[in-house]
Design a protein around this motif. Structure first.
Motif, PDB file in Angstrom:
ATOM      1  N   TRP A 383       0.862  -0.942   0.123  1.00 30.59           N
ATOM      2  CA  TRP A 383      -0.519   0.215   0.084  1.00 30.59           C
ATOM      3  C   TRP A 383       0.866   1.085   0.106  1.00 30.59           C
ATOM      4  O   TRP A 383       1.777   0.966   0.539  1.00 30.59           O
ATOM      5  CB  TRP A 383      -0.963  -0.334   1.334  1.00 30.59           C
ATOM      6  CG  TRP A 383      -1.924  -1.226   1.262  1.00 30.59           C
ATOM      7  CD1 TRP A 383      -1.680  -2.323   1.316  1.00 30.59           C
ATOM      8  CD2 TRP A 383      -3.072  -0.935   0.711  1.00 30.59           C
ATOM      9  NE1 TRP A 383      -2.706  -2.867   1.177  1.00 30.59           N
ATOM     10  CE2 TRP A 383      -3.633  -2.167   0.797  1.00 30.59           C
ATOM     11  CE3 TRP A 383      -3.762  -0.040   0.083  1.00 30.59           C
ATOM     12  CZ2 TRP A 383      -5.047  -3.047   0.492  1.00 30.59           C
ATOM     13  CZ3 TRP A 383      -5.203  -1.008  -1.053  1.00 30.59           C
ATOM     14  CH2 TRP A 383      -5.566  -1.753  -0.353  1.00 30.59           C
ATOM     15  N   ASN A 384       0.974   2.298  -0.697  1.00 30.10           N
ATOM     16  CA  ASN A 384       1.023   3.492  -0.537  1.00 30.10           C
ATOM     17  C   ASN A 384       1.166   4.137   0.116  1.00 30.10           C
ATOM     18  O   ASN A 384       2.259   5.315   0.848  1.00 30.10           O
ATOM     19  CB  ASN A 384       0.586   3.973  -2.017  1.00 30.10           C
ATOM     20  CG  ASN A 384      -0.476   4.975  -2.200  1.00 30.10           C
ATOM     21  OD1 ASN A 384      -1.150   5.057  -0.839  1.00 30.10           O
ATOM     22  ND2 ASN A 384      -1.061   5.601  -2.719  1.00 30.10           N
ATOM     23  N   ALA A 387      -3.232   6.534   0.159  1.00 26.30           N
ATOM     24  CA  ALA A 387      -4.535   6.473  -0.188  1.00 26.30           C
ATOM     25  C   ALA A 387      -4.958   4.850  -0.172  1.00 26.30           C
ATOM     26  O   ALA A 387      -4.021   4.271  -0.186  1.00 26.30           O
ATOM     27  CB  ALA A 387      -4.029   7.276  -2.001  1.00 26.30           C
ATOM     28  N   ASP A 388      -6.088   4.855  -1.237  1.00 24.21           N
ATOM     29  CA  ASP A 388      -6.644   3.788  -0.891  1.00 24.21           C
ATOM     30  C   ASP A 388      -5.872   3.080  -2.448  1.00 24.21           C
ATOM     31  O   ASP A 388      -6.788   2.262  -3.226  1.00 24.21           O
ATOM     32  CB  ASP A 388      -8.315   3.183  -0.619  1.00 24.21           C
ATOM     33  CG  ASP A 388      -8.275   1.811  -0.923  1.00 24.21           C
ATOM     34  OD1 ASP A 388      -7.285   1.039   0.164  1.00 24.21           O
ATOM     35  OD2 ASP A 388      -9.545   1.701  -1.186  1.00 24.21           O
ATOM     36  N   THR A 389      -4.872   2.695  -2.487  1.00 26.25           N
ATOM     37  CA  THR A 389      -4.556   2.153  -4.128  1.00 26.25           C
ATOM     38  C   THR A 389      -2.438   1.311  -3.064  1.00 26.25           C
ATOM     39  O   THR A 389      -2.782   1.711  -2.454  1.00 26.25           O
ATOM     40  CB  THR A 389      -3.885   3.444  -4.347  1.00 26.25           C
ATOM     41  OG1 THR A 389      -2.742   3.803  -4.255  1.00 26.25           O
ATOM     42  CG2 THR A 389      -5.483   3.967  -4.976  1.00 26.25           C
ATOM     43  N   GLN A 390      -2.214   0.078  -3.819  1.00 22.84           N
ATOM     44  CA  GLN A 390      -1.438  -0.205  -3.924  1.00 22.84           C
ATOM     45  C   GLN A 390      -0.194   0.239  -5.353  1.00 22.84           C
ATOM     46  O   GLN A 390      -0.701   0.648  -5.868  1.00 22.84           O
ATOM     47  CB  GLN A 390      -1.515  -1.952  -3.625  1.00 22.84           C
ATOM     48  CG  GLN A 390      -2.473  -2.646  -2.876  1.00 22.84           C
ATOM     49  CD  GLN A 390      -2.242  -3.788  -2.562  1.00 22.84           C
ATOM     50  OE1 GLN A 390      -1.072  -4.503  -2.860  1.00 22.84           O
ATOM     51  NE2 GLN A 390      -3.086  -3.987  -1.751  1.00 22.84           N
ATOM     52  N   GLN A 391       1.180  -0.137  -4.509  1.00 21.23           N
ATOM     53  CA  GLN A 391       1.684  -0.120  -5.759  1.00 21.23           C
ATOM     54  C   GLN A 391       3.237  -0.856  -6.197  1.00 21.23           C
ATOM     55  O   GLN A 391       3.052  -1.865  -4.912  1.00 21.23           O
ATOM     56  CB  GLN A 391       2.990   1.301  -5.206  1.00 21.23           C
ATOM     57  CG  GLN A 391       2.397   3.156  -5.170  1.00 21.23           C
ATOM     58  CD  GLN A 391       3.231   3.670  -5.084  1.00 21.23           C
ATOM     59  OE1 GLN A 391       3.656   3.437  -3.954  1.00 21.23           O
ATOM     60  NE2 GLN A 391       3.423   4.795  -5.670  1.00 21.23           N
ATOM     61  N   SER A 410       1.672   2.325  -9.690  1.00 20.57           N
ATOM     62  CA  SER A 410       0.216   2.409  -9.310  1.00 20.57           C
ATOM     63  C   SER A 410      -0.462   1.143  -9.528  1.00 20.57           C
ATOM     64  O   SER A 410      -1.193   0.566 -11.059  1.00 20.57           O
ATOM     65  CB  SER A 410      -0.050   2.922  -8.765  1.00 20.57           C
ATOM     66  OG  SER A 410       0.346   4.747  -8.342  1.00 20.57           O
ATOM     67  N   PRO A 412      -4.902  -0.726  -9.372  1.00 19.38           N
ATOM     68  CA  PRO A 412      -5.917  -0.245  -9.898  1.00 19.38           C
ATOM     69  C   PRO A 412      -6.383   0.632  -7.384  1.00 19.38           C
ATOM     70  O   PRO A 412      -5.713  -0.772  -6.775  1.00 19.38           O
ATOM     71  CB  PRO A 412      -7.053  -1.599 -10.229  1.00 19.38           C
ATOM     72  CG  PRO A 412      -6.332  -2.170 -10.763  1.00 19.38           C
ATOM     73  CD  PRO A 412      -4.608  -1.865 -10.168  1.00 19.38           C
ATOM     74  N   LYS A 413      -7.388   0.792  -7.847  1.00 19.41           N
ATOM     75  CA  LYS A 413      -7.260   1.613  -5.949  1.00 19.41           C
ATOM     76  C   LYS A 413      -8.415   0.537  -5.359  1.00 19.41           C
ATOM     77  O   LYS A 413      -9.105  -0.276  -5.880  1.00 19.41           O
ATOM     78  CB  LYS A 413      -8.013   2.728  -6.481  1.00 19.41           C
ATOM     79  CG  LYS A 413      -8.927   3.856  -4.664  1.00 19.41           C
ATOM     80  CD  LYS A 413      -9.772   4.962  -5.175  1.00 19.41           C
ATOM     81  CE  LYS A 413     -10.027   5.539  -3.958  1.00 19.41           C
ATOM     82  NZ  LYS A 413     -10.962   6.437  -3.979  1.00 19.41           N
ATOM     83  N   GLY A 414      -7.719   0.319  -4.172  1.00 16.31           N
ATOM     84  CA  GLY A 414      -9.166  -0.751  -3.008  1.00 16.31           C
ATOM     85  C   GLY A 414      -8.527  -2.293  -3.623  1.00 16.31           C
ATOM     86  O   GLY A 414      -9.595  -2.725  -3.256  1.00 16.31           O
TER      87      GLY A 414
END
Length: 577
Positions: A383-384, A387-391, A410, A412-414
């Motif tokens: 997780w970055n 925010a609710d995103t992963q990297q 990045s 996809p969000k969530g």
């Protein structure tokens, strides 16, 4: 190199390559087989081995049999020989061997467990005490009771659909479950499905025949252990599910159905012979780090061990140690890479007792959940932190003294990432939205090619052979599959094979024509995938605990199990012909 100090299960049961119980001559000169046979309990004097192992010695005319048993399984061998005053039990060949040497002192024995030889030799103290005869139930009586139970239960045999309601509550929509009652090897068994007969299939082996009907204990998850009672009532069955306090929790009826598939139970898996055997358990929060054609690397807390293909594969030898909290990523010759928090570290391991730190690289965001090395690159997903995103990060580790972050991409969000595999320059990222396929030809400009969703939205595990991806997928409600994906054109990946599992597919590992599926509640399933259009189950093993990860090494499957109170072990399962 020193031998790792292993938990007792992995030393005596899990990883017995050559076991030798030497009843020393001066103590056995007046003893005969009748004074040796029977049940013993052995304990190793080690802070990492607090539990005991049962030793059962049996002797018939010209035939010896020895069984070592723990709560996780049993190992039995007839490769036993008594010459003069020495009883020998062999499980493998040198150089990886274990010898248990015990001196008989009446109803107790004492001695040591010896592993390795020469520079690898390690010795641990051990004691054994005979189990009083009244603690064991004679085998003939058990067989008689088992047969009697089966005969009493004939009227319950068949497939049933259960309709249950909460006891002492206002009527609501009924809970529908499927159930099959049958026998296997003269034992009464029950198979049942959950989630409106679509969920994981479970098998119950300890079923009692009471004066009213049948009773067994069911693992009710968050509700704890539940008692299930069946009573025959005309053409139906009356069902009661109660808690440990014997208060009714669910009540209802069951009606007979024509076949097992009508109630979500896989009959073949319910009665099929496993085709596999448990050969051991590795404790110490063990996990598989890497597997290649010649070796498997395992980490137990700070201890890193390895096994080699030409050895019996049943004894772990300590290789080196990492600082507490470090998670090993990979090892190559004299260099190792690990992750501690959000930092990638490299180590010189030529001095195994005190590895030398070479370099480090700090990743942005939170500590990574997934880390995978491919050649000179390490890929890490996290997780970055903002925010609710992963990297997905790409780290160049070609220079151990200066690992370098090349790029961060990045995802996809969530959507949580569950597994990561790399084949050539193609990355396969298993996450809650499907299987994402990316091109890493230029790691600094990672290009997402496609996202394969298929049957199950949540892709829990992935293994790749060439351009063929094998994915373990599941969806809400318990349905799960092994899917075989042709990704030769990463822009348009297509499904070429499918197998529906019953327990909740979590991970998959492939070797040759075999795929082993970690199927959570159902244990592991061994599949023949030589013909993707016709995937066949050729074996299974019902593990004790939840099967979450699996790695194949030769004829062995190393299955990561999550047990009670957060415990984690590796169960080692051998494929049988």
């Amino acid at each position: 190199m020193m031998v790792a100090s292993l938990p007792l299960r992995s030393t005596l049961i899990s990883f017995l390559a050559v076991a030798m119980i030497a009843l020393l001559p001066d103590s056995l000169s007046a003893l005969g087989p009748s004074e040796i046979v029977g049940a013993w309990v052995m304990s190793v004097d080690s802070r990492l081995s607090p539990e005991s192992v049962d030793l059962e010695i049996d002797h018939q005319p010209d035939v010896w049999k020895v069984t070592l048993r723990s709560g996780a399984g049993a190992v039995t061998t007839d490769r036993v020989n008594l010459e003069e005053d020495v009883l020998s039990i062999r499980y493998g060949v040198k150089p990886l061997d274990v010898r248990v040497e015990l001196r008989v002192l009446g109803k107790s024995m004492s001695g040591s467990v010896v592993t390795g030889e020469g520079d690898t030799l390690r010795r641990q103290s051990i004691t054994a005490h005979r189990v009083p005869e009244f603690d064991a139930t004679p085998a003939p009586k058990q067989v008689v009771e088992s047969n009697k139970t089966v005969e009493q239960a004939r009227e319950f045999f068949g497939a049933w659909e259960l309709s249950l309601q909460r006891a002492n509550a206002e009527p609501t929509k009924a809970i529908r479950l499927g159930m099959v009652v049958t026998e296997s090897d003269e034992d009464l068994i029950v198979g049942h499905s959950e989630f409106e007969m679509k969920g994981p299939q479970k098998r119950v082996d300890q079923v009692q025949s009471t004066h009213e009907g049948l009773r067994w204990i069911l693992d009710g998850g968050m509700f704890g252990l539940l008692n299930v009672d069946l009573v025959s009532e005309s053409e139906k069955l009356r069902v009661k599910v109660s808690g440990s306090d014997q208060e009714a929790f669910l009540v209802g009826t069951a009606i007979r159905k024509p076949k097992a598939s009508d109630v979500g139970v896989d009959w073949e898996q319910l009665v099929q012979k496993p085709g596999t055997e448990l050969v051991g358990v590795i404790g110490g929060d063990a996990r598989v780090v890497e597997v290649d054609s010649d070796r498997i690397i395992i980490q137990q807390r700070e201890v890193v061990s390895r096994m080699f293909k030409d050895d019996p594969l049943l004894v772990l030898f300590e290789w080196f140690r990492l600082p507490e909290g470090s998670r090993l990523i990979a090892v190559e010759t004299d260099t190792a890479w690990s992750v501690t928090g959000a930092t990638i570290d490299s180590w010189d391991i030529r001095n195994s007792q005190t590895p030398l730190a070479l370099g480090s690289c700090k990743l942005p965001g939170n500590p990574p959940e997934l880390v995978h090395r491919s050649g000179q690159l390490v890929f890490a997903a996290n997780w970055n932190g903002h925010a609710d995103t992963q990297q997905l990060h790409v780290i160049d580790v070609s220079d151990p003294s200066s690992p370098m972050l090349l790029a961060s991409h990045s995802t996809p969000k969530g959507l949580s990432n569950y597994d990561l595999a790399v084949s050539g320059s193609t990355i396969y990222l298993a996450n809650a939205g499907g299987l994402r396929i990316a091109d890493a030809t230029n790691p600094q400009t990672l290009v997402m090619r496609s996202n394969f969703v298929g049957r199950g939205r949540w892709v829990r595990g992935v293994d790749v052979v060439g351009s063929t991806a094998y994915i373990a997928t599941s969806m809400h409600g318990g349905a799960s599959w092994l899917q075989i994906i042709d990704a030769s054109d990463p822009m348009t990946a297509v499904q070429t094979g499918l197998y529906r599992s019953t327990g909740g597919a979590q991970d998959v590992s492939v070797c040759g024509d075999l795929a082993v599926l970690a199927d959570r509640a159902a244990g592991i399933i061994v599949l023949d995938v030589s013909e993707p259009q016709n995937v066949r189950r050729v074996g299974y093993f019902r593990t004790k605990g939840r099967s979450n990860e699996v790695d194949i090494f030769g004829e062995l499957a190393f299955v990561a199990m999550d047990g009670d109170a957060g415990s984690r072990t590796l169960q080692v399962i051998r494929f049988m012909e």
